[in-house]
Write a protein that holds these residues in place. Structure first.
Motif, short mmCIF file in Angstrom:
data_model
loop_
_atom_site.label_atom_id
_atom_site.label_comp_id
_atom_site.label_asym_id
_atom_site.label_seq_id
_atom_site.Cartn_x
_atom_site.Cartn_y
_atom_site.Cartn_z
N VAL A 113 2.48 -2.76 4.47
CA VAL A 113 2.13 -4.09 4.56
C VAL A 113 0.73 -4.29 5.19
N GLU A 114 0.60 -3.61 6.18
CA GLU A 114 -0.65 -3.79 6.68
C GLU A 114 -1.89 -2.80 6.23
N GLY A 115 -1.61 -1.96 5.77
CA GLY A 115 -2.50 -1.04 5.15
C GLY A 115 -3.19 0.08 6.19
N THR A 116 -2.48 0.10 7.51
CA THR A 116 -3.01 1.00 8.30
C THR A 116 -2.89 2.41 8.17
N ILE A 117 -3.73 3.34 8.38
CA ILE A 117 -3.47 4.94 7.97
C ILE A 117 -3.24 5.41 9.26
N SER A 118 -2.25 6.32 9.51
CA SER A 118 -2.13 7.24 10.74
C SER A 118 -1.58 8.43 10.24
N THR A 119 -1.95 9.47 11.49
CA THR A 119 -1.54 11.00 11.16
C THR A 119 -0.16 11.07 11.02
N ASN A 120 0.22 12.08 10.33
CA ASN A 120 1.64 12.57 10.16
C ASN A 120 2.09 13.63 10.87
N GLU A 121 0.97 14.75 11.00
CA GLU A 121 1.12 16.04 11.55
C GLU A 121 -0.42 16.19 12.31
N LEU A 122 -0.18 17.43 13.21
CA LEU A 122 -1.41 17.70 13.75
C LEU A 122 -2.30 18.28 12.78
N LEU A 123 -3.49 18.09 13.23
CA LEU A 123 -4.71 18.37 12.12
C LEU A 123 -5.37 19.55 12.95
N ASP A 124 -5.72 20.40 11.90
CA ASP A 124 -6.72 21.68 12.54
C ASP A 124 -8.20 21.43 11.91
N ARG A 125 -9.16 21.27 12.44
CA ARG A 125 -10.67 21.32 11.70
C ARG A 125 -10.98 22.80 11.28
N TYR A 168 0.88 -1.16 0.08
CA TYR A 168 -0.07 -0.15 -0.13
C TYR A 168 0.90 1.06 -0.07
N SER A 169 0.20 2.37 -0.45
CA SER A 169 1.00 3.44 -0.75
C SER A 169 -0.07 4.60 -0.85
N ILE A 170 0.21 5.82 -0.52
CA ILE A 170 -0.74 7.01 -0.53
C ILE A 170 -0.21 7.76 -1.89
N ASP A 171 -0.98 8.09 -2.67
CA ASP A 171 -0.76 9.02 -3.88
C ASP A 171 -0.34 10.24 -3.33
N TRP A 172 0.76 10.63 -3.82
CA TRP A 172 1.12 11.92 -3.01
C TRP A 172 0.63 13.17 -3.85
N LYS A 173 0.04 12.95 -5.02
CA LYS A 173 -0.72 13.99 -5.28
C LYS A 173 -2.19 14.36 -4.65
N ASP A 180 0.50 17.68 1.46
CA ASP A 180 1.16 18.23 2.67
C ASP A 180 1.64 16.99 3.42
N SER A 181 1.41 15.85 3.26
CA SER A 181 1.75 14.83 3.97
C SER A 181 1.09 14.64 5.50
N TYR A 182 -0.02 14.94 5.40
CA TYR A 182 -0.99 14.96 6.68
C TYR A 182 -0.91 13.46 7.34
#
Length: 784
Positions: free
Chosen positions: A442-454, A425-430, A434-436
């Motif tokens: 391998v597992e396909g688990t998605i995690s946050t890479n930065e703090l998010l602001d609603r 698995y990979s994330i389409d960079w387009k 901002d790589s959030y």
């Protein structure tokens, strides 16, 4: 040829001797000219004694026409005929002259004897006759002895032209399988010879080549079929040679020929036939829906429209997956894919296909069914396909300000091919510039890479790419929507300054004003006023407006968010004079009735709403009271419903004074002609018996009422309460009430209650103990 011409000339002279003239009176002429009785008039000769004039003389030469054979081949000029006049005495004093068609060039005359000859061979088909003029003149003076006469030299026809087909060669067609005698075409030959003379132009037709398939009428030249059921598929082209012969077809006649090319036109007499009964096709599973996956063909020996074939799939295994159409150019059956193929689901399909004629000829339906059937087997070929996600799209939620590295969800894709390759698995960079986010390959688990602001981005749309490990070029994508959830970051605040009032004579805990009822949070305070559940209540014993007119109350406001937030606001409270009932007497009207932000128009609208609500309440109360008046009769109007409530507890079974039986014995309570109000009676009841103080009378009265109610057909279908103040003896356990308790035998045995079940077990125990106690008491008394 010369001998024949001479013979014909001799016969002609013998038959037609009127063509040669002599000094004798001529025979009656033949033909259309003057009759034999007509005599020629001679010219008037010159008058003697010097007087000019003509002498009327008898005409001695008459003719209608001469004949000359065509195509004369002799070396000498052909003799035509002889001219002679009675004025010719044989002394060579008369000269004959000739003028007209061909005079001098074709025809010549002997001036002395009057013999006419043809100088060359003539062709009747070129010119059938010649018109000439002849005259007899004096040889010395050249003066006419007779008037000029006109005659015709006719060219005598001989059979020198063969019949000719001017329109040949011919082309014709006839439907195959036609019956004998079917018209094909007609040929016509023309003969240039004279049709009015002999048989030179009488033509007879015959067939030289083309038998036994065709025949020709000898007189008309009409060609017809001579054999039945000629099959185009066996032989399509026929060449027929037709001869036309003159002289009526007799020996020696001339003949001409022509060719007739006859084609058998097609009829639908052949059904389509598959070249083989089984077709094996292989189709990749990646074939697109609507594409052609195979071709089959049924051959029809017919041509054109009769060879058009319709293909249909017999209902069965392949009807839902495939369709078949006809190629208009080569009549092939094209198999079309209707639904996607999946090798892992099904590897082969087998079905039958019918090929039938589109245009049937009813004349040949007796030959059998005009269709053929073949079996088609399609093997699905495995194709290396990209991985497949288990969902078409994913939605995930995450709170804002969640620490980086927090897992918010997972995607799953798998390789459905037989090889079952691992997926990365990979994330389409387009989609995540901002790589959030980050994903475990391998597992396909998605995690946050930065703090998010609603407040900055409330929703993220990213694209996850799944790639097969053994085939990196095969990828698939899925959309993932991440909703950023709000966390409680801001404390609540009062939207506007709030003011209220408190009476000088307010009691402790008295509610003075409802406050902030529409806010989604709670408020607290511990000062001059207490606030609980958005209400303001006084906590002091009293207020003095002269001492302090305005109180500023700090209010702590707390919301219900996570985590909870709070803030402190200020509530303005005015001390006002009030009536004893709490109504306002003197206070600042502006502070009380016109809170900040409330306009006069809004206040009027609020008052109107209050008035409308009061009117609705009044109407509702009035309707309720009117309904109460229309209810059933009260307990005083019908003794059946007279339920007396004492609100006290009886003294047990031995208490016979807890209920006053005198009410049932009061004659004043009973009224005459009293009926139930819930049912309209249809029959009058019988007279009531007189009420007596004796209990037996009351029992009879109750039994009578019971009988009336049992026999009353006008009673409603629902349960109705009727009191009789009398209990029957129908129960197996007999009466358990306090009525007639004194008549019960105290020494009765209650052991039978044990047989009634668990519910009466306790009751049996109680009465059993009482029986033992009473027995002991009796024994003791008897002892004493």
């Amino acid at each position: 040829m010369l001998t024949r011409n001479c013979l014909l000339l001799f016969l002609w002279i013998l038959v037609d001797d009127g063509s040669v003239f002599s000094l004798r009176p001529p025979l009656p002429p033949l033909g259309r000219s003057r009759t034999g009785r007509e005599r020629a008039r001679s010219l008037v000769g010159p008058m003697r004694n010097g007087a000019a004039g003509f002498q009327r003389v008898k005409r001695g030469w008459v003719w209608n026409q001469f004949f000359v054979l065509e195509e004369y081949m002799g070396s000498d000029p052909q003799y035509v005929g002889k001219l002679h006049t009675d004025l010719d005495k044989g002394d060579s004093a008369v000269k004959y002259t000739l003028s007209g068609d061909g005079a001098g060039s074709i025809f010549t005359i002997d001036q002395t004897t009057g013999d006419i000859h043809a100088l060359r061979s003539l062709d009747r088909e070129e010119k059938p006759y010649y018109t000439l003029r002849a005259q007899a003149v004096d040889i010395d003076t050249n003066r006419p002895l007779e008037p000029e006469s006109e005659f015709v030299i006719k060219v005598q026809d001989i059979n020198d032209n063969e019949p000719k087909f001017l329109e040949g060669p011919y082309r014709a067609s006839v439907p195959e399988m036609s019956p004998v005698g079917t018209y094909v075409t007609q040929v016509t030959a023309t003969d240039a010879d004279d049709p009015t003379y002999g048989n030179s132009a009488r033509v007879v037709y015959s067939i030289l080549h083309g038998q036994p398939y065709f025949s020709v009428d000898p007189k008309t030249g009409v060609i017809k079929t001579a054999l039945p059921n000629m099959d185009r598929e066996v032989k399509e082209q026929y060449q027929v040679l037709i001869q036309a012969k003159d002289m009526g077809g007799q020996l020696g006649g001339l003949a001409g020929t022509t060719t007739v090319n006859i084609t058998l036109s097609d009829v639908n007499d052949n059904p389509p036939r598959f070249s083989k009964s089984f077709f094996h096709l292989r189709v990749p599973e990646s074939s697109a829906v609507g594409s052609a996956v195979g071709r089959i063909k049924a051959h029809d020996l017919d041509i054109g429209k009769n060879a058009e074939v319709e293909y249909t799939i017999v209902p069965g295994d392949g009807g839902a997956m495939f369709d078949i159409t006809t190629n208009e150019h080569n009549q092939e059956g094209i198999i079309i894919l209707k639904r996607p193929l999946d090798f892992e689901t099904k590897k082969a399909y087998t079905f039958k296909v019918d090929a039938s004629n589109a245009h049937l000829d009813p004349r040949f339906q007796s030959f059998g069914a005009f269709k053929d059937t073949a079996t088609v087997k399609i093997n699905v070929l495995d194709v290396d396909e990209p991985p497949v996600f288990n969902k078409p799209s994913y939605m995930m939620d995450v709170y804002e300000d969640t620490p980086a590295g927090t897992i918010i969800g997972a995607v799953t894709a798998q390789d459905l091919d037989a090889s079952s390759s691992p997926v990365r698995y990979s994330i389409d960079w387009k989609s995540d510039l901002d790589s959030y986010f980050d994903i475990d390959p391998v597992e396909g688990t998605i995690s946050t890479n930065e703090l998010l602001d609603r407040e900055s981005i409330a929703q993220h749309n990213i694209s996850i790419v799944a790639t097969k490990l053994n085939s990196p070029v095969l990828t698939s994508r899925v959309a993932v929507t991440v909703h950023v959830l709000d966390i409680n970051e801001f404390p609540p605040e009062l939207a506007s300054p709030y003011e209220t009032f408190v009476c000088e004579n307010a009691k402790v805990g008295q509610v003075r004003s409802r406050l902030l009822s529409s806010l989604p949070f709670s408020v607290h305070t511990s000062c001059a006023c207490g606030i609980e559940h958005n209400k303001c209540s006084s906590v002091k014993t009293g207020f003095r407006r002269r001492l302090q007119e305005i109180y500023l109350l700090p209010v702590v406001i707390e919301d219900n968010g996570y985590p909870p937030k709070s803030s402190t606001g200020t509530l303005t409270i005015r001390v006002c004079g009030c009536e004893s009932d709490g109504s306002l007497l003197t206070c600042s009207a502006e502070a009380i009735f016109l809170p900040v932000g409330l306009s006069t128009g809004a206040l009027i609208a609020i008052l109107l709403c209050i008035i409308i609500l009061l009117v609705i309440v009044v109407l509702y109360v009035g309707l309720r009271r009117q309904k109460k008046k229309e209810t059933l009769m009260s307990s005083k109007e019908d003794i059946r419903d007279n339920v007396i409530h004492y609100d006290d507890e009886g003294g047990g079974e031995e208490d016979t004074h807890a209920f006053d039986m005198g009410t049932l014995r009061n004659p004043k309570v009973v009224k005459e002609n009293l009926y139930r109000r819930d049912v309209k009676p249809e029959m009058k009841r019988g007279p009531k018996p007189p009420v007596s103080q004796d209990s037996a009378d009351i029992r009879d009265f109750i039994n009578q009422r019971l009988k009336e109610h049992d026999m009353d057909n006008s009673a409603p279908p629902y349960d109705s309460l009727a009191t009789y103040a009398y209990e029957g003896n129908g129960s197996v356990a007999e009466s358990l009430s306090s009525i007639d308790s004194l008549a019960i035998d105290l020494e009765e045995d209650y052991d039978y209650l044990n047989d009634w079940g668990p519910r009466f077990k306790t009751l049996a125990g109680i009465f059993g103990e009482q029986s033992e106690t009473q027995s002991d008491s009796t024994t003791t008394e008897n002892t004493h």
